[in-house]
Design a protein around this motif. Structure first.
Motif, mmCIF file in Angstrom:
data_model
loop_
_atom_site.group_PDB
_atom_site.id
_atom_site.type_symbol
_atom_site.label_atom_id
_atom_site.label_comp_id
_atom_site.label_asym_id
_atom_site.label_seq_id
_atom_site.Cartn_x
_atom_site.Cartn_y
_atom_site.Cartn_z
ATOM 1 N N UNK A 37 22.920 -4.107 -12.150
ATOM 2 C CA UNK A 37 22.021 -3.524 -13.158
ATOM 3 C C UNK A 37 22.712 -3.391 -14.517
ATOM 4 N N UNK A 38 24.055 -3.375 -14.515
ATOM 5 C CA UNK A 38 24.809 -3.196 -15.762
ATOM 6 C C UNK A 38 25.303 -4.513 -16.363
ATOM 7 N N UNK A 39 25.617 -5.492 -15.514
ATOM 8 C CA UNK A 39 26.171 -6.768 -15.980
ATOM 9 C C UNK A 39 25.365 -7.924 -15.402
ATOM 10 N N UNK A 40 25.325 -9.032 -16.135
ATOM 11 C CA UNK A 40 24.670 -10.230 -15.589
ATOM 12 C C UNK A 40 25.562 -10.881 -14.531
ATOM 13 N N UNK A 41 26.883 -10.774 -14.694
ATOM 14 C CA UNK A 41 27.819 -11.412 -13.767
ATOM 15 C C UNK A 41 28.599 -10.384 -12.957
ATOM 16 N N UNK A 42 28.656 -10.595 -11.642
ATOM 17 C CA UNK A 42 29.412 -9.695 -10.756
ATOM 18 C C UNK A 42 30.268 -10.551 -9.824
ATOM 19 N N UNK A 43 31.543 -10.205 -9.705
ATOM 20 C CA UNK A 43 32.440 -10.923 -8.793
ATOM 21 C C UNK A 43 32.737 -10.030 -7.591
ATOM 22 N N UNK A 44 32.480 -10.548 -6.380
ATOM 23 C CA UNK A 44 32.859 -9.844 -5.152
ATOM 24 C C UNK A 44 34.147 -10.484 -4.651
ATOM 25 N N UNK A 45 35.219 -9.704 -4.631
ATOM 26 C CA UNK A 45 36.537 -10.219 -4.268
ATOM 27 C C UNK A 45 36.944 -9.675 -2.902
ATOM 28 N N UNK A 46 37.392 -10.558 -2.024
ATOM 29 C CA UNK A 46 37.871 -10.105 -0.721
ATOM 30 C C UNK A 46 38.175 -11.284 0.173
ATOM 31 N N UNK A 47 39.029 -11.090 1.178
ATOM 32 C CA UNK A 47 39.377 -12.197 2.074
ATOM 33 C C UNK A 47 38.193 -12.626 2.921
ATOM 34 N N UNK A 48 38.285 -13.824 3.460
ATOM 35 C CA UNK A 48 37.236 -14.335 4.333
ATOM 36 C C UNK A 48 37.023 -13.390 5.513
ATOM 37 N N UNK A 49 35.758 -13.090 5.806
ATOM 38 C CA UNK A 49 35.448 -12.204 6.929
ATOM 39 C C UNK A 49 35.368 -10.737 6.564
ATOM 40 N N UNK A 50 35.563 -10.409 5.270
ATOM 41 C CA UNK A 50 35.526 -8.997 4.865
ATOM 42 C C UNK A 50 34.110 -8.515 4.574
ATOM 43 N N UNK A 51 33.140 -9.427 4.568
ATOM 44 C CA UNK A 51 31.740 -9.020 4.416
ATOM 45 C C UNK A 51 31.143 -9.251 3.044
ATOM 46 N N UNK A 52 31.659 -10.227 2.280
ATOM 47 C CA UNK A 52 31.143 -10.471 0.930
ATOM 48 C C UNK A 52 29.681 -10.938 0.961
ATOM 49 N N UNK A 53 29.400 -11.934 1.802
ATOM 50 C CA UNK A 53 28.032 -12.455 1.893
ATOM 51 C C UNK A 53 27.094 -11.408 2.474
ATOM 52 N N UNK A 54 27.566 -10.680 3.478
ATOM 53 C CA UNK A 54 26.746 -9.634 4.099
ATOM 54 C C UNK A 54 26.353 -8.586 3.066
ATOM 55 N N UNK A 55 27.254 -8.314 2.120
ATOM 56 C CA UNK A 55 27.016 -7.302 1.093
ATOM 57 C C UNK A 55 25.762 -7.627 0.279
ATOM 58 N N UNK A 56 25.714 -8.861 -0.269
ATOM 59 C CA UNK A 56 24.544 -9.163 -1.108
ATOM 60 C C UNK A 56 23.276 -9.405 -0.274
ATOM 61 N N UNK A 57 23.449 -9.803 0.982
ATOM 62 C CA UNK A 57 22.271 -9.968 1.836
ATOM 63 C C UNK A 57 21.635 -8.618 2.176
#
Length: 246
Positions: A37-57
């Motif tokens: 809501x504050x920025x057009x671009x957001x970076x989710x940083x974390x190792x594989x399997x930490x839940x990055x895709x699950x977060x936005x889903x």
């Protein structure tokens, strides 16, 4: 009240997706919502399997519950294709412009009504070779300038979400323009991963396998994680690899 409604929607979305509710994950989804809501671009940083895709889903499902309208997602791996096929290129002979995967998605999202929220999701390492071209998009201008001279302006209903393992190749210009969500491997609960794997087994085997895992698996895992590895891997990667041999 809006935050409370959003948090309730997130918890409901987690249940609907058949996931276990983890408090830190709920907070990370709320952080992602605030960053978008504050920025057009957001970076989710974390190792594989930490839940990055699950977060936005989870956030996608929660926003659908709150707003009653599905978010349109355009997912791509920017490192899987050459730069010209990602950002487009111009034929030097005919001067004709050909869109790339990202620019084609950009055209689609700007055609949507202002009520329709869209996400362009880049699931891959952040590399200056392609992300530097988005710096004018990620700042307050929200403007993508193509080599053909054409300009695409994004409204507040569009977000760029980047999933990456680390930011070692990202420039300060990119990092300063984006919101940042960090997922730590320390927060990856091995018992949750194992429990999820066991739940997919036939019921007749679940109790036996659980006993084996309680007796041997966690002790072996702790031993492996405390020793240097010849080939680097993530905690989630080691667990899924070990369970696959069972």
């Amino acid at each position: 009240a809006a935050d409370a409604n959003m948090e309730n929607a997130i918890r409901d979305a987690i249940k609907d997706m058949g996931l276990e509710e983890v408090e830190i994950q709920v907070q990370k989804v709320l952080q992602l919502h605030m960053a978008c809501s504050q920025r057009i671009g957001v970076i989710i940083v974390g190792p594989s399997g930490s839940g990055k895709t699950t977060l936005w889903r989870i956030l996608e499902a929660a926003l659908h519950k709150v707003k009653g309208r599905a978010i349109k997602s355009h997912v791509m791996n920017p490192k899987a294709i050459p730069r010209q096929l990602l950002l487009g290129h111009m034929d030097l002979d005919t001067r004709e412009w050909f869109d790339g995967v990202l620019t084609a998605s950009a055209r689609q999202v700007v055609k949507e009504s202002t009520e329709q929220h869209s996400w362009i999701i880049c699931d891959g390492d952040v590399d200056p070779e392609w992300i530097e071209s988005l710096n004018s998009v990620l700042d307050d201008n929200r403007l993508l300038t193509l080599p053909s001279g054409e300009r695409i302006h994004f409204g507040p209903n569009v977000n760029f979400i980047f999933e990456c393992d680390n930011l070692k190749y990202a420039s300060p210009a990119t990092v300063s323009r984006t919101g940042m969500i960090f997922l730590s491997e320390a927060n990856v609960d091995e018992k949750l991963l194992v429990r999820s794997w066991i739940s997919k087994l036939p019921e007749s085997r679940q109790i036996v396998v659980q006993d084996w895992i309680d007796s041997f698996f966690y002790r072996a895992l702790e031993c492996i994680l405390n020793h240097p590895m010849a080939v680097q891997s993530t905690k989630a990667g080691i667990i899924s690899n070990a369970l696959s041999h069972l």
